[in-house]
Design an enzyme around this catalytic site. Structure first.
Site, short mmCIF file in Angstrom:
data_model
loop_
_atom_site.label_atom_id
_atom_site.label_comp_id
_atom_site.label_asym_id
_atom_site.label_seq_id
_atom_site.Cartn_x
_atom_site.Cartn_y
_atom_site.Cartn_z
N HIS A 73 4.64 31.79 -13.10
CA HIS A 73 4.64 30.33 -12.89
C HIS A 73 5.96 29.70 -13.32
O HIS A 73 5.99 28.56 -13.78
CB HIS A 73 3.46 29.71 -13.65
N ASN B 140 13.27 21.44 -58.03
CA ASN B 140 12.82 22.01 -56.77
C ASN B 140 11.90 20.98 -56.14
O ASN B 140 10.95 20.52 -56.76
CB ASN B 140 12.05 23.32 -56.99
N GLY B 141 12.22 20.57 -54.88
CA GLY B 141 11.36 19.60 -54.19
C GLY B 141 12.20 18.52 -53.54
O GLY B 141 13.40 18.70 -53.31
N CYS C 285 13.61 25.88 -53.63
CA CYS C 285 14.66 26.26 -54.58
C CYS C 285 13.96 27.00 -55.71
O CYS C 285 12.74 26.98 -55.82
CB CYS C 285 15.34 25.02 -55.18
N ARG D 204 14.02 32.24 -52.92
CA ARG D 204 13.58 30.85 -52.69
C ARG D 204 14.72 29.98 -52.17
O ARG D 204 14.52 28.82 -51.82
CB ARG D 204 13.03 30.24 -53.98
N LYS E 26 9.17 37.49 -35.84
CA LYS E 26 9.78 38.49 -36.74
C LYS E 26 11.17 38.86 -36.23
O LYS E 26 12.13 38.89 -36.98
CB LYS E 26 8.93 39.77 -36.79
N GLU F 237 3.87 36.74 -32.89
CA GLU F 237 4.31 37.17 -34.23
C GLU F 237 5.47 38.15 -34.12
O GLU F 237 6.45 38.04 -34.85
CB GLU F 237 3.14 37.78 -35.00
N LYS G 42 12.05 31.50 -48.50
CA LYS G 42 10.74 32.14 -48.49
C LYS G 42 9.61 31.12 -48.50
O LYS G 42 8.63 31.28 -47.82
CB LYS G 42 10.58 33.06 -49.70
C1 AGP Z 1 7.32 34.35 -41.94
O1 AGP Z 1 8.00 35.53 -41.47
C2 AGP Z 1 8.19 33.18 -41.98
N1 AGP Z 1 9.23 33.40 -42.93
C3 AGP Z 1 7.51 31.84 -42.09
O2 AGP Z 1 7.09 31.55 -40.79
C4 AGP Z 1 6.26 31.70 -43.01
O3 AGP Z 1 5.20 32.44 -42.48
C5 AGP Z 1 5.86 30.22 -43.04
O4 AGP Z 1 6.91 29.47 -43.62
C6 AGP Z 1 4.56 29.96 -43.82
O5 AGP Z 1 4.74 30.31 -45.16
P1 AGP Z 1 3.42 30.41 -46.11
O6 AGP Z 1 2.59 31.52 -45.55
O7 AGP Z 1 3.96 30.71 -47.47
O8 AGP Z 1 2.72 29.09 -46.03
#
Ligand code: AGP
Length: 610
Positions: free
Chosen positions: A506, A100-101, A2, A27, A487, A483, A605
């Site tokens: 397999h 936040n938390g 948050c 956030r 994405k 990756e 984020k």
């Molecule tokens: C990345 O595209 C993602 N939103 C998510 O996997 C992110 O990489 C993951 O939450 C780790 O976050 P951090 O690098 O801030 O620890």
């Protein structure tokens, strides 16, 4: 998870707070609210939905007009669904807080408070924290003592800003395991989860430490520890301009941040190169330390974990030491086997990811040497790791991590070269040659990859109407496939899966039909022919194939519906431009599907809860 912010000074508090909340929406954005002192009252305005909803309510009600001290919150729900009543702030007529938390022991605390006459209207753990502070204040009659008593009671993680109705010109703040800064301006002060929230007003800030209490007025900031002893703090200066934290004319933060990758790579590598050799001595990693490493364990989440996979490939190739890559949420409960010669690297853009932070603390308990690779200065992981290498990617606002990943892998290449040199696995000439290629060529090559955007957008059109697809690759291409798949999933909502190409036969090949397209990555020569065989296998079952490969790859155009050729680059480093291409592909698929690219549903984020 948050975003919280607060203001005290001469300006209209609601304006400053709303501005900050808009910046913090990355956030979390499922509800928001403000509490402020107006006309002698502690007034609250909150609403479900994005910050805009609260902004409209503030204007319509006018109840915050004239306020010069207040707090605000934008939420990513953990306890209690997004709703007006569960929105922050929480409290009563005597106290309002934003948080936040996670308060892990909120249930027993709520029971204790209920026994003492408190009632609760929301499902949130935050309301329990607010009334706990109120309970202590009613008993000890000292605000600092009440907050300290609450910190002693609470089990969990928190960054909390507090307003006491009987102290209308002062912000209070406490924190543990979640970021909180105290901004210092001219005759005005701020609190916020992230300096970006107040950058337009000040670049100067303190980073509040765990179990510390900040008492903030417009002219003074006092920071106390749990014994109410004043704590000296360095006044930091943000290196990010507000523009850097805003979109700068791009359609989305994500595409802006991809465009920043060449500069971010160059900015991150430059300070770690001396005489065209990697040098991490300033970060505490001299050759004696590096040469003694017996094994490396990368621990991270999501995209950061995928950067660790690239690190594994490169370190094992150049240094010939075993490398593990662990998902932090698994690592922390697997009772890992670690020794003092083991290097545990926690990769984290935000430096606040709860699982990664817990993994760091566990690794330290087990005696391993811990290194953070972190993008946010002064973040918790950065401060708690034995040493930290900062990535200088600048603020990454889009929920989908792009430039942070590209910079992380670039940095891991550089670190691997130094480790190999220190271990005698590379001559100085070879190390210098690799370093020169990485530092002098890769920013340009990433620019060339970005210049392929139109071609990538064309390829994206092949996939935007599907609901399922596969990425396949071998070796480092398999790691990049993971990756690329993440994405695509997180921003386009297409279900995709990354698969080791040799493993398809397999079982999983049973899923391949004309309705299951395949994105094949083939950038390493020794495995190219094998990949062509795998492409033929899936084509034979009807799959449309996009092949991403190297310039000059044999007969590539005959093998796939569409081929994207990487810019010409050293094979060892092809993961870097390949990452950029995959990010652009996900972006354009999501754009064609009309998705909310910077704020995908259900995501935030920084995941600062388990
Ligand atoms: C990345 O595209 C993602 N939103 C998510 O996997 C992110 O990489 C993951 O939450 C780790 O976050 P951090 O690098 O801030 O620890």
């Amino acid at each position: 998870m948050c975003g919280i912010t607060g203001y005290v000074g001469a300006r209209e508090a609601s304006e400053v707070i709303l501005q900050g909340l808009h910046t913090l929406e990355y956030r979390g954005y499922d509800s928001a609210g403000i509490a402020a002192f107006a006309n002698g009252n502690l007034a609250v305005v909150k609403a479900v939905g994005k910050v805009q909803n609260v902004e409209e309510k503030v204007k319509a009600l006018g109840t915050l007009n004239g306020a010069h001290c207040g707090i605000g919150h934008t939420r990513w729900a953990t306890h209690g669904a997004p709703s007006d009543i569960n929105s922050h702030p929480h409290g009563n007529e005597r106290i309002q807080i934003v948080h936040n938390g996670i308060i892990e022991n909120y249930a027993p605390l709520r029971a204790m408070l209920q026994k003492n006459g408190y009632t609760f209207v929301s499902e949130t753990d935050t309301e329990v924290a607010a009334k706990l502070i109120d309970y202590h204040y009613a008993n000890c009659h000292d605000r600092a003592d009440a907050l300290i008593a609450a910190m002693r009671d609470i089990v969990g993680s928190y960054a909390i800003a507090v307003l006491f109705a009987d102290c209308p010109d002062t912000l209070y703040a406490i924190r543990k395991d979640n970021p909180l800064i105290v901004g210092v301006g001219e005759g005005e002060s701020f609190v916020a989860s992230d300096i970006a929230a107040v950058l337009r007003y000040t670049k100067n800030y303190y980073q509040l430490g765990d179990h510390q209490l900040a008492v903030v007025t417009k002219d003074r900031v006092s920071i106390l520890d749990m014994e109410k002893t004043p704590v000296e703090h360095e006044l930091l200066t943000a290196t990010w301009s507000i523009e850097a934290a805003e979109r700068g004319g791009y359609a989305h933060f994500m595409i802006k941040e991809i465009g920043e990758e060449p500069e971010a790579i160059e900015k991150t590598l430059r300070p770690r190169i001396k005489d065209m050799l990697p040098c991490f001595e300033e970060e505490g990693l001299d050759d004696s330390r590096l040469a003694g490493i017996k094994s490396v364990t990368f621990v991270a989440c999501g995209t950061a974990m995928h950067a660790g996979l690239v690190g594994k490939t490169v370190i094992e190739k150049l240094c010939r030491v075993p490398v593990n890559v662990e998902i932090a949420s698994e690592f922390r409960y697997n009772d890992p086997i670690l020794n003092k010669d083991d290097l545990v690297v926690i990769i984290s853009q935000s430096g606040e990811t709860a699982d990664s932070l817990a993994a760091l603390r566990l690794a330290k308990e087990k005696g391993a040497y811990t290194l953070g690779i972190v993008n946010v200065i002064g973040s918790t992981i950065a401060r708690e790791a034995d040493d930290v290498i900062y990535t200088w990617a600048g603020p990454e606002i889009s929920v989908a991590s792009t430039k942070a990943y590209t910079v992380q892998i670039s940095l891991l290449y550089l670190l691997s070269i130094r480790m190999a040199l220190a271990m005698g696995k590379l001559t100085e000439d070879a190390a210098r040659s690799y370093t020169r290629t990485l530092y002098e060529d890769m920013p340009r090559i990433v620019r060339e990859a970005i210049a392929l955007e139109d071609e990538v957008a064309e390829a994206a059109a092949l996939f935007c109407d599907y609901e399922d697809l596969f990425f396949i690759g071998r070796g480092i291409d398999y790691h990049l496939a993971m990756e690329g798949s993440l994405k695509l999933k997180e921003i386009s909502y297409i279900h995709s899966e990354a698969y080791a190409a040799g493993e398809l036969k397999h079982g999983t090949i049973s899923l391949i039909t004309e309705d299951m397209p395949v994105i094949a990555l083939a950038t390493t020569s020794p495995l190219y022919e094998k990949m062509i065989s795998n492409i033929r296998e899936v084509k034979a079952r009807g799959a449309e194939v996009l092949l991403i490969t190297r310039e000059g790859a044999k007969d590539a155009a005959d093998e796939a519906k569409k081929v994207i050729y990487l810019p010409n680059c050293s094979e060892l480093f092809s993961a870097i431009p390949l990452a950029t291409i995959l990010q652009l592909l996900a972006y354009h698929v999501a754009a064609k599907r009309g998705c909310d690219i910077d704020k995908p549903r259900n995501l935030a984020k920084s995941v600062t809860v388990e």
